[in-house]
Each structure stands twice: as C-alpha cells, then as structure tokens.
Design an enzyme around this catalytic site. Sequence first.
Site, PDB file in Angstrom:
ATOM      1  N   CYS A 129      -0.517 -14.626   9.571  1.00  0.00           N
ATOM      2  CA  CYS A 129      -1.090 -14.194   8.280  1.00  0.00           C
ATOM      3  C   CYS A 129      -1.336 -15.354   7.319  1.00  0.00           C
ATOM      4  O   CYS A 129      -2.019 -15.188   6.316  1.00  0.00           O
ATOM      5  CB  CYS A 129      -0.184 -13.168   7.619  1.00  0.00           C
ATOM      6  SG  CYS A 129       0.017 -11.688   8.595  1.00  0.00           S
ATOM      7  N   HIS A 282      -1.770 -13.536  -0.147  1.00  0.00           N
ATOM      8  CA  HIS A 282      -1.867 -12.715   1.064  1.00  0.00           C
ATOM      9  C   HIS A 282      -1.520 -11.272   0.686  1.00  0.00           C
ATOM     10  O   HIS A 282      -0.570 -11.015  -0.047  1.00  0.00           O
ATOM     11  CB  HIS A 282      -0.887 -13.256   2.108  1.00  0.00           C
ATOM     12  CG  HIS A 282      -0.727 -12.370   3.302  1.00  0.00           C
ATOM     13  ND1 HIS A 282      -1.796 -11.777   3.943  1.00  0.00           N
ATOM     14  CD2 HIS A 282       0.393 -11.955   3.966  1.00  0.00           C
ATOM     15  CE1 HIS A 282      -1.343 -11.056   4.948  1.00  0.00           C
ATOM     16  NE2 HIS A 282      -0.029 -11.146   4.982  1.00  0.00           N
ATOM     17  N   ASN A 312      -2.879  -4.666   5.279  1.00  0.00           N
ATOM     18  CA  ASN A 312      -2.656  -6.078   5.623  1.00  0.00           C
ATOM     19  C   ASN A 312      -3.569  -6.449   6.794  1.00  0.00           C
ATOM     20  O   ASN A 312      -3.379  -5.960   7.912  1.00  0.00           O
ATOM     21  CB  ASN A 312      -1.174  -6.260   5.993  1.00  0.00           C
ATOM     22  CG  ASN A 312      -0.838  -7.686   6.417  1.00  0.00           C
ATOM     23  OD1 ASN A 312      -1.728  -8.512   6.621  1.00  0.00           O
ATOM     24  ND2 ASN A 312       0.440  -7.958   6.573  1.00  0.00           N
TER      25      ASN A 312
HETATM   26  N1  COA Z   1       7.276   6.350   6.160  1.00  0.00           N
HETATM   27  C1  COA Z   1       8.398   6.922   5.725  1.00  0.00           C
HETATM   28  N2  COA Z   1       9.611   6.352   5.800  1.00  0.00           N
HETATM   29  C2  COA Z   1       9.671   5.122   6.350  1.00  0.00           C
HETATM   30  C3  COA Z   1       8.534   4.454   6.835  1.00  0.00           C
HETATM   31  C4  COA Z   1       7.301   5.118   6.737  1.00  0.00           C
HETATM   32  N3  COA Z   1       6.159   4.566   7.161  1.00  0.00           N
HETATM   33  N4  COA Z   1       8.919   3.256   7.320  1.00  0.00           N
HETATM   34  C5  COA Z   1      10.238   3.152   7.136  1.00  0.00           C
HETATM   35  N5  COA Z   1      10.701   4.294   6.558  1.00  0.00           N
HETATM   36  C6  COA Z   1      12.059   4.617   6.175  1.00  0.00           C
HETATM   37  C7  COA Z   1      13.108   3.822   6.928  1.00  0.00           C
HETATM   38  O1  COA Z   1      13.378   4.422   8.173  1.00  0.00           O
HETATM   39  C8  COA Z   1      14.276   3.860   5.976  1.00  0.00           C
HETATM   40  O2  COA Z   1      14.926   5.101   6.134  1.00  0.00           O
HETATM   41  P1  COA Z   1      16.528   5.200   6.001  1.00  0.00           P
HETATM   42  O3  COA Z   1      16.830   4.766   4.589  1.00  0.00           O
HETATM   43  O4  COA Z   1      16.796   6.631   6.282  1.00  0.00           O
HETATM   44  O5  COA Z   1      17.061   4.250   7.015  1.00  0.00           O
HETATM   45  C9  COA Z   1      13.619   3.860   4.601  1.00  0.00           C
HETATM   46  O6  COA Z   1      12.247   4.253   4.799  1.00  0.00           O
HETATM   47  C10 COA Z   1      13.656   2.522   3.906  1.00  0.00           C
HETATM   48  O7  COA Z   1      13.260   1.541   4.838  1.00  0.00           O
HETATM   49  P2  COA Z   1      13.155   0.029   4.438  1.00  0.00           P
HETATM   50  O8  COA Z   1      12.667  -0.744   5.616  1.00  0.00           O
HETATM   51  O9  COA Z   1      14.411  -0.407   3.782  1.00  0.00           O
HETATM   52  O10 COA Z   1      12.023   0.099   3.319  1.00  0.00           O
HETATM   53  P3  COA Z   1      11.493  -1.024   2.385  1.00  0.00           P
HETATM   54  O11 COA Z   1      11.606  -0.625   0.963  1.00  0.00           O
HETATM   55  O12 COA Z   1      12.017  -2.376   2.762  1.00  0.00           O
HETATM   56  O13 COA Z   1       9.925  -1.012   2.724  1.00  0.00           O
HETATM   57  C11 COA Z   1       8.377  -2.301   4.014  1.00  0.00           C
HETATM   58  C12 COA Z   1       9.510  -1.281   4.049  1.00  0.00           C
HETATM   59  C13 COA Z   1       7.977  -2.591   5.439  1.00  0.00           C
HETATM   60  C14 COA Z   1       7.221  -1.707   3.263  1.00  0.00           C
HETATM   61  C15 COA Z   1       8.875  -3.605   3.299  1.00  0.00           C
HETATM   62  O14 COA Z   1      10.141  -3.976   3.814  1.00  0.00           O
HETATM   63  C16 COA Z   1       7.935  -4.739   3.454  1.00  0.00           C
HETATM   64  O15 COA Z   1       6.826  -4.702   2.954  1.00  0.00           O
HETATM   65  N6  COA Z   1       8.355  -5.820   4.121  1.00  0.00           N
HETATM   66  C17 COA Z   1       7.510  -6.980   4.322  1.00  0.00           C
HETATM   67  C18 COA Z   1       6.488  -6.653   5.372  1.00  0.00           C
HETATM   68  C19 COA Z   1       5.420  -7.672   5.493  1.00  0.00           C
HETATM   69  O16 COA Z   1       5.048  -8.296   4.535  1.00  0.00           O
HETATM   70  N7  COA Z   1       4.896  -7.827   6.710  1.00  0.00           N
HETATM   71  C20 COA Z   1       3.800  -8.653   6.992  1.00  0.00           C
HETATM   72  C21 COA Z   1       4.085 -10.073   6.909  1.00  0.00           C
HETATM   73  S1  COA Z   1       2.636 -10.975   7.132  1.00  0.00           S
END
Ligand code: COA
Length: 355
Positions: A129, A282, A312
């Site tokens: 990315c 990004h 993304n």
């Molecule tokens: N829909 C509903 N629930 C979801 C889900 C979805 N698509 N994806 C995950 N969950 C749930 C999880 O299972 C978790 O449930 P639990 O609390 O019962 O275990 C809960 O939501 C919270 O998950 P978590 O991973 O802690 O959420 P978060 O606030 O960290 O958000 C992302 C998740 C992926 C949006 C966030 O971590 C993020 O953006 N990370 C960076 C990703 C990124 O930039 N990637 C590309 C890099 S180039």
Amino acid sequence: MGATIVGCGKALPKLKVSNDDLSQIVDTSDEWIVKRTGIHERRIAVEESSTDLAVTAAAAALGLQGVEGVECVSWRFEGASAAPVDPASIDLVVCMTISSDSVIPSQAGMVKMRLGLENAVAFDLNAACTGCVYGLSVAESMMRASAADSGAHNALRRVLVVAAERLSRLTDWTDRATCVLFGDGAGAVLLDWNEECPGIRSSFMKNTDDPEGFLALGNVLAAGEFPFGENAYELPEGMNGFVQMRGREVFKFATSAMREAIEAVLERAGMRADEVDCFVPHQANERIISHVARKMGLPLELFQISIGGCGNTSASSALMALCDAYASGKIAAGDKVVLAGFGGGLTSGAVLFEA
Ligand code: COA
C-alpha cells in the site's frame, strides 16, 4: 528544479458494492463498517482487468482516451482542453501493484504497449500500500540523476507513475475482518522535469520487519508440489494466498508510521506541518487519518479523504486521492502537499512536493 506533477488520473471499475451488499455475504453491517472505517461502498472489477484500469488512469493523466466504459477522473496542469501529451515523449513508466494480470509482461509494460509509449522504459514495483510513495520517490531519484548527467543515454524528463490494483482477486470473501476493507481501482501521475519549479522536494521510505505477519499475502505458486524433492518453501500455517491481517496491530503501526513519515519529509524540506496546504494520506481507514491529524494538532480539513466511495485500493489509494484533491480544487498551483502511506511489508513513507 525538480520532478513536477502536471497530470493526474484515476480509474474505477463499474460495479459498486455497498456495505449492505456485503452483509449478504458475511456477518457484518453498514453501521459497523461506516463507524469503524468510513467506507460506504467499494468498486469491484468484474468486466475490467487490472491493465484496463491502469491504462485508463494513465490515459487520463495524459489527456488520452482510456478504455471505453471505464469510469475516470482527470486533472491536467494545462487544463482539461489542452492537447493530449505525445505518447512518444514518455521516457519511463513505473507501475506499482501487487495484483497485476500478468507477472511477465509487467503491468508497466502492458501500459506502455496499450498506450503506444514507444520510447518508454517500463517496470513494476511492489511496496504494497506504500507503493505510490515508493514509486514517486524512485521516479524522482531517477529523473534527478538523469538531469545531472548531461551525457545520459536515457534522459528521463517525462515519467508516468501508475498504480493499479484488483485486490478483489486476493481477498478472502468469507473473512469479514478483511473483505469489507478493500476495493479495486487505479491512479496515475505524470511527472515533468521542470527547471523552474521545485516539484518533489523531499521523500522518506522505511521498511519495518513483520515477523508475525500482521499483514501478509502468501504466494501459492511458490509453495506446494515439486518434482525435484522437498519444496524449501511452504506457506506458513493459516496462510492461504489471500490477504491476511491483524487489524488492531496494523492500526497501531499505521498511525505511528504515517506520522513518522510526515515528520521526516517536513524535516528534510526544512518545513513545519502548519506550512502544508494539503495532506494526501493512504486511504485505509478514516479513523487512522483522523487519529494522525489529531496527534499532529492539524485540522482534519487539510487531509484529503476519499475512502468512502472506494475502500482501500492499496498502492492506488493515495494516487486516486491525489487526483480527487487536484480535480476538486483542494490543491492549487504553488501549494505544499504531503502524500503519505503505510502498508504490508511493513512499509511506510511520504513525499513532499510543491504543486
Ligand atoms: N463486521 C462486524 N464485526 C466485525 C467485522 C465486520 N466486518 N470485523 C471484525 N468484527 C468484530 C470482531 O470480530 C470483534 O468482535 P469481538 O469484540 O466480539 O471479538 C469486533 O468487531 C472488534 O474487532 P477489532 O478488530 O478490535 O475492531 P477494530 O476497531 O480494530 O476495527 C479494523 C477493525 C480492521 C477496521 C481496524 O483494526 C483497522 O482499520 N486496522 C488497520 C487496517 C488497515 O489499515 N489495513 C490495511 C493496511 S494497508
């Protein structure tokens, strides 16, 4: 003098997939996705190849006709009605991608062929990315070296920097933690070597080891059966040829890495953050962008946010956002702009330029 942006293009596939559409496939909801990421919908390339997207974005940056039916946005320094750039005047095409249609020829080679860029050298670059930052930085370095060498055989005065991704083919559509985040699209920038304008003033690139695989994509072709004995490489357990991610860990990395990269390019250019007119980050998560803005004490309005309609798009993301910023008038001639990224690798970096 420097490598100056004189054209931008962005290309999007036709199919729009909303959060509600995704909730039919995996256990998720529009409310969860919008609240956690800022994404409302993404485009998925079904009828379009990665090359179609790359060609259309590059054509838009040059004022040429792209692939019929592929949606595009174009911005050109000389105005939308200016004559198209002569394809024979392009000296180099650098294409950033992790999802090209073919490995050989390269994605850049395909763009060269399809647009008739007869004099261009072409190669691909993979920095996940952060690709757009690495691509701009590499192109700028090559142009600067060529300008300093008056006897250079390969004078590089006009360079196309293109990114195209079709991440939908590398996405596990049963994994709600990743499939809601990504989308397909392409972006392109035309750089001219300009004796009067500083153009790209500083850049920063960094690689951070990722031994635990916070963000990983195994190559299935490298693993598996082999007629000459035990294959030295097997995909690590749990890896399956799709993008895999530990969201919270990547979030933490992203916020600190992007801030570090922005501060590094500012320091190298001898500038303060409050002298920057526009930040183009990004587009992985709106919360990552607002977190960085808050930590740096900067108004969020200075940051281009385009993620809502496309998700993304990996290497393409910041180039697509840059095209939006130019096309909407958020960037004007003379503005100081910082483009910043982070991603798998783990990679991070930024480029500071004068528009
Ligand atoms: N829909 C509903 N629930 C979801 C889900 C979805 N698509 N994806 C995950 N969950 C749930 C999880 O299972 C978790 O449930 P639990 O609390 O019962 O275990 C809960 O939501 C919270 O998950 P978590 O991973 O802690 O959420 P978060 O606030 O960290 O958000 C992302 C998740 C992926 C949006 C966030 O971590 C993020 O953006 N990370 C960076 C990703 C990124 O930039 N990637 C590309 C890099 S180039």
